[in-house]
Design a protein around this motif. Structure first.
Motif, short mmCIF file in Angstrom:
data_model
loop_
_atom_site.label_atom_id
_atom_site.label_comp_id
_atom_site.label_asym_id
_atom_site.label_seq_id
_atom_site.Cartn_x
_atom_site.Cartn_y
_atom_site.Cartn_z
N ASN A 1 4.06 108.47 -13.03
CA ASN A 1 5.02 108.34 -11.93
C ASN A 1 4.36 107.99 -10.60
N VAL A 2 3.45 107.01 -10.62
CA VAL A 2 2.86 106.59 -9.35
C VAL A 2 3.84 105.67 -8.64
N ASP A 3 3.67 105.55 -7.36
CA ASP A 3 4.65 104.84 -6.55
C ASP A 3 4.54 103.32 -6.75
N VAL B 1 -3.51 99.13 -15.33
CA VAL B 1 -4.18 98.47 -14.21
C VAL B 1 -3.49 98.84 -12.90
N ALA B 2 -2.17 98.81 -12.91
CA ALA B 2 -1.41 99.13 -11.70
C ALA B 2 -1.68 100.57 -11.26
N CYS B 3 -1.68 101.49 -12.20
CA CYS B 3 -1.93 102.90 -11.86
C CYS B 3 -3.32 103.05 -11.25
N TYR C 1 1.57 111.36 -9.73
CA TYR C 1 0.13 111.42 -9.99
C TYR C 1 -0.67 110.86 -8.81
N ASP C 2 -0.13 109.84 -8.15
CA ASP C 2 -0.90 109.21 -7.06
C ASP C 2 -1.06 110.13 -5.85
N GLN C 3 -0.27 111.19 -5.79
CA GLN C 3 -0.50 112.15 -4.71
C GLN C 3 -1.72 113.01 -5.03
N SER D 1 -4.40 104.20 -7.43
CA SER D 1 -4.99 105.54 -7.38
C SER D 1 -5.69 105.85 -6.06
N ARG D 2 -6.32 104.84 -5.47
CA ARG D 2 -7.05 105.10 -4.20
C ARG D 2 -6.57 104.17 -3.09
N ARG D 3 -5.44 103.51 -3.32
CA ARG D 3 -4.92 102.59 -2.30
C ARG D 3 -3.46 102.85 -2.01
#
Ligand SMILES: Cc1ncc(C[n+]2csc(CCOP(=O)(O)OP(=O)(O)O)c2C)c(N)n1
Ligand SMILES: Cc1ncc(C[n+]2csc(CCOP(=O)(O)OP(=O)(O)O)c2C)c(N)n1
Ligand code: SF4
Ligand code: SF4
Ligand SMILES: [Mg+2]
Ligand SMILES: [Mg+2]
Lengths: 635, 318, 635, 318
Positions: free
Chosen positions: B125-127, B88-90, B290-292, B94-96
């Motif tokens: 490894n999203v922030d 859920v966190a990832c 990944y979030d980049q 993802s777009r925020r």
């Protein structure tokens, strides 16, 4: 002189007059990797471009690379084209081109052919090096003829050799040429297809394949005494041609959905194969998660933090999403769930057709989890229902399930090109300050609807939870709060139901028998109804697209027919089965819903062959339930 | 519906200053003496010190005592399903990219039912900061064995003592692919806890913090030895590590200069059984995030989308 | 002089004659950790030993350790005892002992008391150090009296101090003594209980607590002008007293099940708490898995390799087991699944009562997954149904779901001691050679039943798979194999249904209204029926224990009543709710099944308060649907 | 029903001898050139060489091309659900110490959807061989990215190339708690594969074997470098390791004497990127085995059970 005789005799096309017919069903079958599917798709496109209605469906073997010349290994394609729109794969084929005789057995087993079906058979096996193969071939040809198929043995590979050294790559285009001659197709259109198909591979390849098409065209003219024409239908509005998964993928683009999270599963995966290429072009993000639970969790997280996201799956994956679907209902998170149904239960029949996930979609969650469930009936609707689903998910603040199936997923057919509208796109994420004093679950007492604060909206801070909660989103275990929450969530379905119109009856609004269906069977059912009506039977049909909530007025519609039954591709106990008393008979899934809701004695005609329904098959199963027709009516 | 209103990413008038109260989500309902309180106030202090606007604060959790965390922070909270906080966190991130993301998860939530997502979250490894509340037990459901329950420790499902060797979250994370930040702290040292979580907050990528958390109700004695004898703990120090305050240095005399860039050394330290290393074990600021990748295409104009959409339709046109 | 007056006046018990009554409901409420539950359980046991029917249920706060003196923090116990068997927690309490006044608010909110309920209230708060507390106390006492409760303020802690320094530990036993005096219980039996309860803690502790009991007994005699007697009932067969989860745990032992795999979840976990201690004593193995999917996978693996195993869960866990349940049906692996229902959807109401998992149990799986679903109605049946389930799972070669709920799980009541039988135990794993030529799925065409080869049986080697398969267990995608497999699996339910007898109507076999229920509500429903019949209403009830397949003969039974409705603890749209047309009304879960199956217009009275149903509440909701009774009938 | 027949654990008359055919489950339906064939024949040879009675052979799998494995072995097979092979296997073994248990699982089946069970299976350490078929792709579903797909490798879900760093199963397993056997082999070296799997079979506990497996259909080129240049591979040798045949030694000139008892060294080797170590990386014969615990009480006599049951009822008697 009958087709049978001419075919048996062989000879040039000129030997027979070109006969005009309203529709034809053609198959190309082969070992996998022989390009039959590419040839068929091109032929289908040519027919569509010439103004025919077309439905093509691929014939896929069970294994990824089955051994050569094995009945189970039949790989290929069926093309049904007509002078009217075509909505399904039809009954038995009129003509089949086969690269070897063994694969025909597989098709015969699944009832694809009839006495009189013309078989254009590669003849090289007759002189094969292996005595075993020569014998197999001879036996097969004899058996096929014995079954009444019109077999014409043709040295297709030998003919191809005049153009290419190895016919295995190339004979498919040769066949495309043959078919164009047999059905009087515009050769230039075929050549244009080849151009498009091979452009990437360079001029040389294009040239060779165009050569093969011309060669096949000439070959057929000289050697195949068949000449049909399927006139085009009126109306030249712009068309697009694709399968239901591509249509759903395009629907996702057109809905302005920006996040799709999935885990690969047949037959849903090809949606993500399309998105893998196309999604980025509209700024979208495709997430392949570690499993289905993570996929829906990721989509729910994305929806919660911003725009409504989508997850895509099939039966086993739907099962794994059961818990999170209940959460989305409870916490009221908008979500689009595309379910491309396959055969079940469990791993079941991964590549096959079934409409078995209806009840699981409605009732899968422990506790009460009211949600919207839609079922597109056509490839075109696969596109538009996704656009609709995104909007409903936001307006009703919850998950919307869209139930497609393997039939729509793999069927390819033209439909009017959609005119995308800015209004279809998801609005930008609202980041304006949240209205002072407005609660996060400000349920309207009548509709159950409420606006949703999105992270980033100043003043809208709150916590979403899967626990029972108040309008403030605070956890609450008291009787009132739980009753209110459940009521408000259920009320939302009623408020949607109030906006729906009764479904249209196909055929006359009253009569002996009403056939009710849902999903991909609409075309086959309506064709069956047409045939029965032509025979003078007062039969009509009704097709449901909203399964939860259901479209209104069903009781009233049912009341005008002596019999009501559903036709579905899911399991039901046969009424005459041993030891099945009516009280405990387990009925087809839609039939159960209709009986509960209307208390009308809705019967069902259903089975789980793993195959799409054919109009003829449906008509046969309905016919014996009908009183013999009065001749008068047939007018 | 609230949709369709003009989007506005820069609403910040007038200047705002946030106090601890700005992050107060109401009375926390943990047992008296529960270690969760210490973590809560540490996070609230960091939010204050970093002046994070509450509406930009996203706190995601699973299910468990520790997962009640979001309810007690004023901000946007997601109290989800047991074991599912990380996916859920990832997705939320993802777009925020503008959201400040904290995850609260228990030793059962993360290491048992959530183990698969845990391993994969390391790869993404999203922030975000992932706070692993390890009380060695299932608290909310009243004392069942958790993966980190010590061998022989009696629980309601294993009255004669847990049988399996306890899972070591830190060694596991150091084996996962693309792990970029692994630290450990203890709830009973607020200074070290604050500095560790703050370092985690400042790391770009997924920062796992293994927090030894007291559960007086069910595992009251679990950390007695560690708490009674600070020499059982070894403080990891390094310029790139967790800054150590005076008080911390005074308490923990056993120290080791450990370069968090050195994975092999980190694994060695993590494997030690004589002393428990706290502080930053490993950090790789260059691990791909990944979030980049997931934000690509964000904010594409509707007009451009419609154009692209027409081009897509052209591909299927006949 | 009324109870009200005497209580208000105070004074010794001797001031009033001992009144004989047929039942009483007593509560002890306090902050958590004050031992109220232990006192109540001991009192209940004493009553049971004296031959009363008893039902005790714990009052559990939402948090694990709520703050002291908070209304939400009410912790304690209710004891209902009578001169006949007691099957539910009843309506409002007659007497409540409260250690502080605040916790009473929480109970009042959930409707636990009525005007006239006697409250024995700890009075120390009146002289508390904090002015705030003194004020709260005074206000509360006034409010309680205003609501018609008979409040008697008592210095219980002060009295305890004469025995122990810190009354917080100990006053619960003091209260046990008080209750024994008020209800004329045999003091020796109470002292024996204390002996048993504290034996482990040593002589000193035992002595002190016995002292406290005696002291409370004397205190009541001197200060509480209440004296009731609830005569015992006839019949002295040996009894056991326990809650439904303990009963299910014992059932697992008695069934000879050797492997139970679970993942903790309220309210199912206490079964494994019991097994954690007891299972090893009968050679069993309890596996706490890493999650619910692993738990059912482990159980299925154990069943496959040998003896039928069991998995235990509640709503969210059931959701996660959805896929594997479909597999067990498809591969025909025997399995016992105990589902202790709680409030839903999603995480819902973890500690609360709901009957919301019925439809998910029947229809949760994508595709058709016929399975047996049973619902014990009493604590005793929680024991026997598990024994039955193990046998059915093996005979029908598939999963059997047993649906208990939080009401049965937490209710404690005596029932006749089971007489375990060797025949109940699972037979040893068959390792004899597999009969030559016998197929692994040798389906009987009529019953769908087939014997199962177990690993280790020479000659029985085969592969179980979740894919469609033939009688040989070979993967098959052809229409015939899939249709046959689905048919055989469904046929098994029909063959079980054929062995079932129609359920017994409670009350007269015909009349105005038939109330249909399932699960833990049987006692409350039948009490409600009794009351209505006493009022002269021709009301009967029917209770279903088999939900899939259903017991036969329902249509015939329904036909003898003018109205049929279900009473369930799950969600349904209120018939009179705004914007809910009958066609789209969402009904209670059993009602939906009955309507589909019988086409009778079965209505429902259902709600989701998270509480067990009380007889009075049911009677009230039914009464206004009934024509006013003719006086004559009341005889 | 077949139940109730007398149980008989020692039915072995007359003496039997098993040939390769004894384990033949029929024509395997993998693509020509698929690496799965090599693994199948290695396992069948081991069964023959160890003379395992087919009825005592239990082969469990999930879903995937590689998970079709049980269908091609004559024995008792369990072709289960995607990602769930390991819990099923542990349950099957829990009360059947007499069964010889093999698990076939793919890189997606084990490391993606099955990751949580994978980590916990290491802790349980029940006696079985786990064959991880790593073809770097989802084969059965036709070429989607798997956790082990190399960065930049094009698939149907990532046509422009996988984005995340590929998961390293061996390093992950060496971080898991209670892992007792981790080896690696390659399908294209039948000798080494056979010896590795045989060593795994003889280990008491869960033996993980990471098998690099060719998928000519979807990742045909994946191992070209390794296969073309044997020097990219380093052969781990040790008396306690995988015995190396002549042919293997001839082919792999890069060798390293590596003591499988040394976890730190194993982690170091696993982390290397210059060469790929094959052979036995880690082995701990003393790791606790859950299946030694789960068999407790097995075969208790019905009479004793009934007695114990009465005693249980006594506890609730009044
Ligand atoms: C799917 C599901 N399974 C099980 C549960 C029951 N449950 C709630 S919290 C919890 C474990 C709590 O332990 P942990 O994660 O360590 O958190 P803690 O309470 O110790 O802080 C469990 C098993 C649930 N709510 N949902
Ligand atoms: C629950 C579920 N999700 C997804 C699938 C579809 N599926 C079947 S096999 C597979 C992955 C196969 O990849 P891998 O495990 O690497 O095995 P391989 O085919 O490569 O040997 C997937 C996603 C499924 N059958 N069930
Ligand atoms: S049970 Fe333990 S972890 Fe949970 S709130 Fe109480 S002390 Fe904290
Ligand atoms: S697709 Fe790949 S893995 Fe699957 S059978 Fe074919 S070659 Fe083997
Ligand atoms: Mg914990
Ligand atoms: Mg793979």
């Amino acid at each position: 002189m009958t087709v049978a005789d001419t075919v048996a005799a062989g000879g040039p096309a000129s030997a027979v007059p070109r006969e005009s017919v309203t529709e034809r069903i053609v198959e190309i079958v082969s070992d996998s990797g022989e390009g039959a599917q590419k040839a068929g798709q091109s032929f289908g496109t040519v027919c569509a471009k010439m103004g025919n209605g077309v439905w093509t469906v691929e014939i896929i073997p069970a294994e990824i690379k089955p051994p050569a010349r094995s009945p189970a290994g039949a790989s290929g394609i069926r093309v049904r084209f007509a002078s009217r729109p075509v909505t399904n794969m039809g009954d038995q084929a009129d003509l089949v081109v086969a690269f070897n005789e063994q694969v025909l057995y597989g098709r015969i087993a699944s009832g694809a052919y009839r006495p009189g079906t013309v078989v254009l058979l590669e003849s090289k096996w007759a002189e094969d090096g292996q005595e075993e193969i020569r014998r197999q071939y001879a036996t097969a040809v004899a058996e096929l003829r014995a079954q009444g198929l019109e077999v014409l043995e043709l040295p297709m590979e030998t003919a191809c050799r005049e153009v290419v050294p190895d016919p295995r790559v190339g004979k498919n285009m040769f066949v495309l040429g043959m078919l164009c001659q047999i059905f009087g197709r515009d050769l230039d259109k075929a050549l244009a297809e080849v151009q498009a198909a091979f452009a990437r591979k360079g001029e040389q390849v294009v040239a060779t394949n165009r050569q093969l098409v011309r060669h096949g065209f000439a070959f057929a003219a000289a050697r195949i005494p068949l000449a049909w024409d399927v006139p085009s239908m009126a109306g030249a509005e712009p068309l697009v041609v694709m399968n239901g998964n591509q249509a759903a993928g395009l629907g996702i683009l057109a809905a302005g959905i920006e996040v799709v999270a999935m885990y690969p599963i047949t037959p849903a995966t090809s949606v993500s194969h399309y998105l893998g290429r196309a999604f980025a072009r509209v700024g979208g993000h495709l997430h392949q998660a570690e499993d289905e639970i993570a996929a829906i969790g990721y989509a729910i997280g994305a929806s919660w933090a911003g725009k409504t996201a989508c997850t895509i799956t099939s039966g086993p994956g739907l099962a794994l999403k059961t818990e999170f679907l209940g959460f989305a209902v409870m916490a009221e998170i908008p979500l689009v769930v595309l379910v491309v149904q396959r055969g079940g239960p469990a791993t079941g029949l991964p590549t096959k057709v079934e409409q078995g996930d209806l009840l699981a979609s409605l009732f899968g969650q422990p506790g009460d989890a009211p949600k919207v469930v839609l079922a597109p009936a056509t490839i075109e609707e696969c596109f538009h229902f996704v656009v609709l689903a995104r909007r409903l998910a936001e307006e009703l603040r919850g998950p919307v399930l869209v139930l497609s199936d393997a039939n729509l997923a793999t069927g390819v057919s033209p439909f009017p090109r959609p005119r995308p509208d800015a209004a279809w796109l998801a609005p930008p994420i609202d980041q304006a300050a949240w209205p002072e004093g407005l609660l996060p679950y400000d349920w309207d007492a009548t509709t159950g609807l409420s606006p949703r604060p999105v992270p980033g909206q100043r003043g809208g801070e709150h916590v979403v939870t899967g626990l029972a909660h108040t309008r403030k989103g605070k956890v609450a275990y008291d009787p009132h709060s739980n009753q209110e929450g459940c009521t408000m969530r259920s009320r939302k379905l009623a408020s949607l139901a109030a906006t729906l119109r009764p479904p249209q009856v196909y055929g006359t609004p009253e009569g002996e028998l009403l056939v009710v269906g849902w999903g991909s069977t609409v075309g086959a059912i309506q064709e069956a109804v047409d045939r029965l009506r032509q025979e003078g039977h007062p039969v009509s049909s009704l097709h449901l697209r909203f399964l939860s909530p259901m479209e209104p007025g069903l009781e009233e519609i049912f009341s005008r027919f002596r019999q009501v039954l559903t036709v579905e591709i899911n399991y039901s106990d046969a009424p005459d089965a041993p030891g099945i008393p009516p009280q405990t008979r387990r009925r087809a899934q839609l039939a159960q819903l209709l009986r509960e809701q209307t208390l009308v004695d809705v019967d069902c005609v259903s089975s789980v062959p793993g195959q799409p329904l054919a109009p003829g098959g449906i008509a046969d199963r309905l016919r014996h339930r009908l009183p013999t027709a009065e001749p008068g009516e047939s007018a | 519906m609230t949709f369709g209103l003009p989007s506005d990413w820069s609403l910040e008038v007038p200047e705002r200053y946030f106090t601890l109260e700005s992050y107060d989500g109401g009375v926390a309902r943990w047992c008296p003496g529960c270690g969760d309180f210490a973590v809560l106030s540490a996070v609230q202090r960091i939010c204050r010190d970093e002046q994070i606007p509450p509406e930009k604060l996203a706190v995601v959790s699973g299910i468990g005592c520790s997962s009640r965390f979001p309810h007690y922070v004023h901000g946007y909270g997601f109290h989800g399903l047991h074991g599912r906080a990380l996916p859920v966190a990832c997705g939320a991130k993802s777009r925020r990219p503008d959201l400040h993301l904290w995850v609260a998860t228990g030793d059962g939530d993360c290491c048992s039912i959530g183990a698969g997502h845990w391993l994969h979250a390391a790869r993404y490894n999203v922030d975000m900061v992932v706070m692993l509340f390890d009380n060695g037990i299932y608290g909310l459901t009243k004392k069942q064995t958790s993966p980190t329950t010590p061998v022989g420790y009696g629980t309601n499902t294993h009255p004669d003592g847990a049988w399996l060797p306890p899972l070591d979250p830190v060694q596991a994370m150091l084996g996962f692919t693309n792990t970029s930040f692994v630290a450990r702290s203890v709830d009973w040292n607020p200074l070290h806890l604050y500095q560790t979580l703050r370092a985690a907050y400042h790391h770009d990528g997924t920062s796992f913090v293994h927090i030894l958390q007291r559960c007086p109700t069910y595992t009251g004695d679990l950390f007695d030895e560690l708490r009674g004898d600070p020499d059982r703990i070894e403080l990891l120090t390094h310029p790139d590590g967790v800054p150590a305050d005076e008080g911390v240095l005074r308490l923990y005399q056993n120290r080791r200069e450990h370069d968090p860039a050195d994975l092999a050394a980190a694994r060695e330290q993590a494997a030690r059984r004589d002393r428990l290393p706290i502080g930053l074990l490993y950090r790789n600021p260059d691990a791909p995030r990944y979030d980049q990748h997931t934000v690509e295409g964000l904010g594409m104009a509707p007009a451009d989308k419609l154009q692209a959409l027409e081009r897509e339709l052209d591909r299927f046109a006949i």
